[in-house]
Write a protein that holds these residues in place. Structure first.
Motif, mmCIF file in Angstrom:
data_model
loop_
_atom_site.group_PDB
_atom_site.id
_atom_site.type_symbol
_atom_site.label_atom_id
_atom_site.label_comp_id
_atom_site.label_asym_id
_atom_site.label_seq_id
_atom_site.Cartn_x
_atom_site.Cartn_y
_atom_site.Cartn_z
ATOM 1 N N SER A 44 45.380 33.255 33.336
ATOM 2 C CA SER A 44 46.215 32.386 34.179
ATOM 3 C C SER A 44 47.355 33.187 34.780
ATOM 4 C CB SER A 44 46.786 31.224 33.362
ATOM 5 O OG SER A 44 45.759 30.476 32.759
ATOM 6 N N PHE A 45 47.883 32.662 35.856
ATOM 7 C CA PHE A 45 49.046 33.277 36.503
ATOM 8 C C PHE A 45 50.157 32.238 36.569
ATOM 9 C CE2 PHE A 45 51.538 34.216 40.361
ATOM 10 C CZ PHE A 45 51.986 35.486 40.029
ATOM 11 N N ARG A 46 51.325 32.599 36.091
ATOM 12 C CA ARG A 46 52.472 31.690 36.112
ATOM 13 C C ARG A 46 53.528 32.214 37.067
ATOM 14 N NH1 ARG A 46 54.769 30.021 30.489
ATOM 15 N NH2 ARG A 46 53.063 28.508 30.701
ATOM 16 N N SER A 47 53.965 31.355 37.970
ATOM 17 C CA SER A 47 55.025 31.709 38.910
ATOM 18 C C SER A 47 55.952 30.511 39.060
ATOM 19 C CB SER A 47 54.433 32.089 40.268
ATOM 20 O OG SER A 47 55.448 32.398 41.202
ATOM 21 N N LEU A 69 48.423 36.033 24.915
ATOM 22 C CA LEU A 69 49.178 37.222 25.292
ATOM 23 C C LEU A 69 49.738 37.036 26.699
ATOM 24 C CD1 LEU A 69 46.643 39.955 24.091
ATOM 25 C CD2 LEU A 69 48.718 39.211 22.904
ATOM 26 N N THR A 70 50.984 37.449 26.896
ATOM 27 C CA THR A 70 51.653 37.282 28.198
ATOM 28 C C THR A 70 52.256 38.609 28.636
ATOM 29 O OG1 THR A 70 52.182 34.979 27.708
ATOM 30 C CG2 THR A 70 53.453 36.039 29.448
ATOM 31 N N PHE A 71 52.084 38.916 29.955
ATOM 32 C CA PHE A 71 52.600 40.176 30.493
ATOM 33 C C PHE A 71 53.368 39.896 31.785
ATOM 34 C CE2 PHE A 71 50.353 42.921 27.625
ATOM 35 C CZ PHE A 71 49.263 42.158 27.228
ATOM 36 N N PRO A 72 54.702 39.997 31.744
ATOM 37 C CA PRO A 72 55.523 39.779 32.942
ATOM 38 C C PRO A 72 55.192 40.802 34.028
ATOM 39 C CG PRO A 72 56.865 39.745 30.953
ATOM 40 C CD PRO A 72 55.518 40.263 30.548
ATOM 41 N N GLN A 73 55.180 40.314 35.300
ATOM 42 C CA GLN A 73 54.897 41.195 36.431
ATOM 43 C C GLN A 73 56.068 41.294 37.392
ATOM 44 O OE1 GLN A 73 52.003 43.013 36.539
ATOM 45 N NE2 GLN A 73 51.770 42.116 34.491
ATOM 46 N N SER A 74 56.900 40.287 37.407
ATOM 47 C CA SER A 74 58.116 40.294 38.226
ATOM 48 C C SER A 74 59.107 39.352 37.553
ATOM 49 C CB SER A 74 57.819 39.854 39.658
ATOM 50 O OG SER A 74 57.440 38.500 39.703
ATOM 51 N N ASN A 76 59.907 36.353 38.208
ATOM 52 C CA ASN A 76 59.490 34.955 38.091
ATOM 53 C C ASN A 76 57.996 34.766 37.896
ATOM 54 O OD1 ASN A 76 62.151 33.902 38.558
ATOM 55 N ND2 ASN A 76 61.894 34.430 40.719
ATOM 56 N N SER A 77 57.267 35.834 37.585
ATOM 57 C CA SER A 77 55.812 35.692 37.468
ATOM 58 C C SER A 77 55.278 36.492 36.291
ATOM 59 C CB SER A 77 55.128 36.156 38.762
ATOM 60 O OG SER A 77 55.404 37.510 39.014
ATOM 61 N N GLU A 78 54.179 35.999 35.739
ATOM 62 C CA GLU A 78 53.546 36.674 34.611
ATOM 63 C C GLU A 78 52.065 36.349 34.553
ATOM 64 O OE1 GLU A 78 55.141 33.300 31.412
ATOM 65 O OE2 GLU A 78 56.008 35.309 31.432
ATOM 66 N N VAL A 79 51.305 37.276 33.983
ATOM 67 C CA VAL A 79 49.877 37.078 33.771
ATOM 68 C C VAL A 79 49.670 36.704 32.311
ATOM 69 C CG1 VAL A 79 47.590 38.133 33.819
ATOM 70 C CG2 VAL A 79 49.277 38.737 35.568
ATOM 71 N N MET A 80 48.888 35.659 32.072
ATOM 72 C CA MET A 80 48.677 35.163 30.710
ATOM 73 C C MET A 80 47.192 35.205 30.354
ATOM 74 S SD MET A 80 51.249 31.877 30.866
ATOM 75 C CE MET A 80 50.329 31.169 32.243
ATOM 76 N N TYR A 81 46.914 35.613 29.132
ATOM 77 C CA TYR A 81 45.545 35.687 28.629
ATOM 78 C C TYR A 81 45.425 34.808 27.385
ATOM 79 C CZ TYR A 81 45.455 39.953 31.444
ATOM 80 O OH TYR A 81 45.559 40.864 32.468
ATOM 81 N N LEU A 82 44.397 34.016 27.327
ATOM 82 C CA LEU A 82 44.084 33.246 26.134
ATOM 83 C C LEU A 82 42.734 33.742 25.619
ATOM 84 C CD1 LEU A 82 44.947 30.951 24.237
ATOM 85 C CD2 LEU A 82 43.643 29.389 25.690
#
Length: 301
Positions: A44-47, A69-74, A76-82
Motif C-alpha cells: 500500500s501507499f500512504r500519502s 513493515l513501513t518505509f517512509p519515502q517523503s 508525507n508519504s510511505e510505502v507499507m507492506y503486509l
C-alpha cells in the motif's frame, strides 16, 4: 552482509528496468516468496493519511500470521507492506530472516515509489502525446468550471465535435504512423483556426472537441466549423518522402451550444455527438448544428 547487499542491489536494478508498475509489484512478491518463503503480500501507499492499495497477492489475507513493515519515502508519504505467513511455524521462519527482508524492502521501496510517481504523473497528464492537444482527462477535470464561468458571465459556449471521415481507411491502407500524422495535421489546423482562448481536446481515436468560449450566437460556431472543414481539406499529409506521395482527408463537425442545447457537460457533449452523427450522414466535409426536433429519434445506446 556485503554479499546480501550486492544481491539486493542487483535485484533492485532489475526492478528499475521494468516499465509496468504492476510487474514491479509482482517481482517483489516473487522475490520475497522464493527467498524468504513468505505466503502472501499486500503493498500500500500512504500519502497525507490516505491509503491506496497497490498490490494484493490475494483478497483473503489471513491476519493471524501477519507482519507489517513501513518505509517512509517523503515527509508525507510511505510505502507499507503486509506480509502474511502460512502458519505459526512459517511466521517464526520469516521473523528469523526479518533483518534481511527489511533491508531488501528498504531498497526496493525507493524503486517502487519512483514507479508509483511515474504512473501517477502519467495518469494526471493532461496532454495527448501524439497531437499535443489536451486529452480526455482535461475535459473530465476542468469542463465543469467552464460552464460555471459561462453562467456567471452570461456567455454562450460552442462545442464542436470534429471527426475525421473514413479514418480507419488510413490505418488499413497505410499504418498507424500515417494515422498519427493525419491526427497531428488536424490538431494543428484546429489551433490555427480558433482563438488562443479556445480549447482543443483530443477526445477519441479520431475525434476532437473544440470548445469555443464566449461566442455571440450559433452563427459564430457554424462559421468557425465551416472554416475548419474547408482549411483541413486543403492540407496534405506526406505519406512517402521518396515518391512525394501525399494524402488529403476531410472532416465533419457536429455543433451544440451551451446553454441553448443543454444545461450540463454530459448532455452538451452528447448533443455534439448526435450532431456529428447527423453531419456524417450527409456525407463528407459536412457540418450540422444540433436541433432537438430533427434528432430526437437518434439513440446511441
Amino acid at each position: 552482509m556485503s554479499q546480501l547487499f550486492e544481491i539486493i542491489i542487483k535485484e533492485n536494478e532489475k526492478l528499475k528496468l521494468l516499465e509496468d508498475s504492476g510487474k514491479v509489484y509482482n517481482k517483489i512478491f516473487d522475490y520475497l516468496k522464493e527467498d524468504y518463503n513468505i505466503h502472501e503480500l499486500k503493498i500500500s501507499f500512504r500519502s497525507q493519511n490516505q491509503d491506496r492499495v497497490l498490490f494484493e497477492s490475494t483478497k483473503e489475507l489471513d491476519l493471524s500470521y501477519q507482519i507489517s513493515l513501513t518505509f517512509p519515502q517523503s515527509q508525507n508519504s510511505e510505502v507499507m507492506y503486509l506480509i502474511t505467513a502460512k502458519n505459526e511455524e512459517n511466521r517464526k521462519e520469516i521473523e528469523h530472516t526479518l533483518f534481511s527482508i527489511k533491508l531488501t524492502l528498504q531498497i526496493f521501496s525507493q524503486s517502487l515509489y519512483n514507479k508509483y510517481l511515474e504512473k501517477s504523473i502519467s495518469e494526471l497528464s493532461l496532454i495527448d502525446q501524439v497531437t499535443g492537444s489536451y486529452n480526455r482527462t482535461y475535459l473530465d477535470n476542468y469542463a465543469h468550471n467552464l460552464l460555471s464561468l459561462s453562467q456567471r458571465e452570461q456567455k454562450k459556449i460552442g462545442f464542436l465535435k470534429i471527426g475525421i471521415d473514413q479514418f480507419k481507411a488510413v490505418i488499413d491502407e497505410f499504418d498507424y504512423a500515417i494515422g498519427d500524422k493525419v491526427l497531428k495535421t488536424l490538431a494543428d489546423t484546429l489551433n490555427e483556426n480558433v482563438r488562443t482562448s479556445d480549447i482543443v481536446i483530443k477526445i477519441d481515436s479520431d475525434e476532437f472537441l473544440v470548445i469555443l468560449l464566449n461566442i455571440v450566437n450559433e452563427d459564430n460556431a457554424i462559421m468557425i466549423s465551416e472554416k475548419i472543414i474547408n482549411n483541413f481539406s486543403k492540407k496534405e499529409v506526406l505519406v512517402n518522402p521518396q515518391t512525394e506521395q501525399a494524402l488529403k482527408k476531410t472532416v465533419c463537425s457536429g455543433i451544440s451550444i451551451y446553454p441553448d442545447d443543454a444545461s450540463d457537460i454530459d448532455e452538451i457533449i452528447r448533443n455534439a455527438d448526435i450532431a456529428l452523427y447527423e453531419a456524417r450522414n450527409k456525407g463528407r466535409s459536412q457540418t450540422f448544428k444540433y436541433n432537438k426536433e430533427e434528432t430526437n429519434t437518434i439513440d446511441f445506446f
